[in-house]
Design a protein around this motif. Structure first.
Motif, PDB file in Angstrom:
ATOM      1  N   ASN A 136      47.326  33.051  18.862  1.00 25.58           N
ATOM      2  CA  ASN A 136      47.712  33.328  20.243  1.00 25.58           C
ATOM      3  C   ASN A 136      46.613  34.017  21.041  1.00 25.58           C
ATOM      4  O   ASN A 136      46.862  34.548  22.113  1.00 25.58           O
ATOM      5  N   SER A 137      45.368  33.999  20.549  1.00 31.13           N
ATOM      6  CA  SER A 137      44.294  34.731  21.201  1.00 31.13           C
ATOM      7  C   SER A 137      43.980  34.204  22.591  1.00 31.13           C
ATOM      8  O   SER A 137      43.370  34.892  23.393  1.00 31.13           O
TER       9      SER A 137
ATOM     10  N   PRO B 163      41.463  40.398  28.937  1.00 37.01           N
ATOM     11  CA  PRO B 163      40.787  41.214  29.946  1.00 37.01           C
ATOM     12  C   PRO B 163      40.473  40.451  31.224  1.00 37.01           C
ATOM     13  O   PRO B 163      40.054  41.052  32.222  1.00 37.01           O
ATOM     14  N   THR B 164      40.678  39.125  31.239  1.00 39.46           N
ATOM     15  CA  THR B 164      40.436  38.342  32.444  1.00 39.46           C
ATOM     16  C   THR B 164      41.550  38.509  33.478  1.00 39.46           C
ATOM     17  O   THR B 164      41.394  38.113  34.631  1.00 39.46           O
ATOM     18  N   VAL B 165      42.666  39.095  33.067  1.00 37.57           N
ATOM     19  CA  VAL B 165      43.804  39.285  33.977  1.00 37.57           C
ATOM     20  C   VAL B 165      43.602  40.549  34.797  1.00 37.57           C
ATOM     21  O   VAL B 165      43.423  41.638  34.252  1.00 37.57           O
TER      22      VAL B 165
ATOM     23  N   SER C   9      48.440  46.612  36.746  1.00 39.49           N
ATOM     24  CA  SER C   9      48.379  46.993  35.332  1.00 39.49           C
ATOM     25  C   SER C   9      47.119  47.773  34.986  1.00 39.49           C
ATOM     26  O   SER C   9      46.316  47.343  34.168  1.00 39.49           O
ATOM     27  N   LEU C  10      46.956  48.932  35.585  1.00 36.01           N
ATOM     28  CA  LEU C  10      45.798  49.765  35.282  1.00 36.01           C
ATOM     29  C   LEU C  10      45.830  50.312  33.864  1.00 36.01           C
ATOM     30  O   LEU C  10      44.801  50.715  33.327  1.00 36.01           O
ATOM     31  N   ASP C  11      47.009  50.322  33.250  1.00 34.63           N
ATOM     32  CA  ASP C  11      47.142  50.829  31.879  1.00 34.63           C
ATOM     33  C   ASP C  11      47.398  49.719  30.860  1.00 34.63           C
ATOM     34  O   ASP C  11      47.672  49.983  29.700  1.00 34.63           O
ATOM     35  N   GLY C  12      47.308  48.453  31.279  1.00 32.20           N
ATOM     36  CA  GLY C  12      47.518  47.335  30.368  1.00 32.20           C
ATOM     37  C   GLY C  12      48.963  46.924  30.204  1.00 32.20           C
ATOM     38  O   GLY C  12      49.258  45.923  29.549  1.00 32.20           O
TER      39      GLY C  12
ATOM     40  N   GLY D 244      43.326  36.468  38.417  1.00 34.34           N
ATOM     41  CA  GLY D 244      42.041  36.980  37.977  1.00 34.34           C
ATOM     42  C   GLY D 244      41.471  37.956  38.991  1.00 34.34           C
ATOM     43  O   GLY D 244      42.127  38.339  39.958  1.00 34.34           O
ATOM     44  N   VAL D 245      40.217  38.345  38.791  1.00 33.58           N
ATOM     45  CA  VAL D 245      39.602  39.377  39.629  1.00 33.58           C
ATOM     46  C   VAL D 245      39.468  38.951  41.087  1.00 33.58           C
ATOM     47  O   VAL D 245      39.450  39.792  41.987  1.00 33.58           O
TER      48      VAL D 245
END
Length: 217
Positions: free
Chosen positions: A116-117, A146-148, A165-168, A187-188
């Motif tokens: 699921n990576s 990390p692309t989200v 989601s600053l804390d994931g 994305g960014v």
């Protein structure tokens, strides 16, 4: 955007339980929110290795996201094989001098592996069983990639909420909603990395304003 208070982790969705309402009261939000959650399937056993992942404000109170371990099958010989990691939420609201639990729910989570990576996030949808002003839907989970940069959720009462989601962790409460129309993973540069259509089909999804994605393009 609501403030994030604590850190978070990652995983992939595999099982879910719908949110429900429980009669619990407390004198302070901390007392209510920091209680370990109970494992599902009527065991009444508190989750082991209980962690508070994030605590946030919503329009009518506080909401928290947790992680803990529960037993899967006590008949299995291997103790490690019986443990499953759950993500659980708790929505509370102030009523006079007390804090009341409005709803809670959980789902079984798995850590990222080779299978699921490529997934971007894990999430689930909870809802209250209450009617009227206290009815609400909850979008909760965690970011894997990390692309989200953010996630936007359209609820079935027309409300659109965004979580950077600053804390994931992912945690949104929509008063008046009973489900979710779609989830947009951004994305960014606000480009859409993934879009999931989740138009409710249940009879409890009243006041549904969802439209198929094809009808919105």
């Amino acid at each position: 955007m609501n403030r994030r208070w604590l850190g978070g982790l990652v995983g992939l969705i595999c099982f879910a339980t719908v949110g429900y309402t429980v009669s619990i009261v407390a004198a302070t939000p901390e007392e209510m929110l920091r209680r370990p959650f109970t494992c599902p399937e009527g065991s009444q056993t508190e989750a082991k290795n209980f962690q508070v992942l994030t605590v946030r404000k919503w329009s009518e109170g506080m909401v928290a996201l947790y992680r803990g371990n529960c037993e899967r099958d006590r008949s299995t010989q291997s103790k490690d094989a019986t443990r499953q990691s759950l993500l659980s939420y708790r929505v509370v609201k102030r009523n006079g001098m007390e804090w009341n639990l409005l709803s809670t729910g959980s789902y079984v989570s798995q850590q990222s592996d080779s299978e699921n990576s490529k997934k971007l996030l894990e999430y689930n949808v909870g809802r209250s069983n209450t009617k009227g002003k206290e009815r609400h839907a909850v979008f909760y989970g965690e970011i894997v990639s990390p692309t989200v940069a953010a996630v936007e959720v359209t609820f079935n009462n027309g409300k659109v909420l965004r979580d950077s989601s600053l804390d994931g962790m992912l945690l949104l409460v929509a008063p008046g909603a009973t489900g979710i129309c779609d989830v947009r993973v951004l994305g960014v540069d606000n480009q859409i990395l993934q879009r999931d259509e989740l138009i409710p089909t249940s009879t409890i999804a009243v006041n549904n304003t969802c439209q198929p994605i094809s009808g919105q393009l």
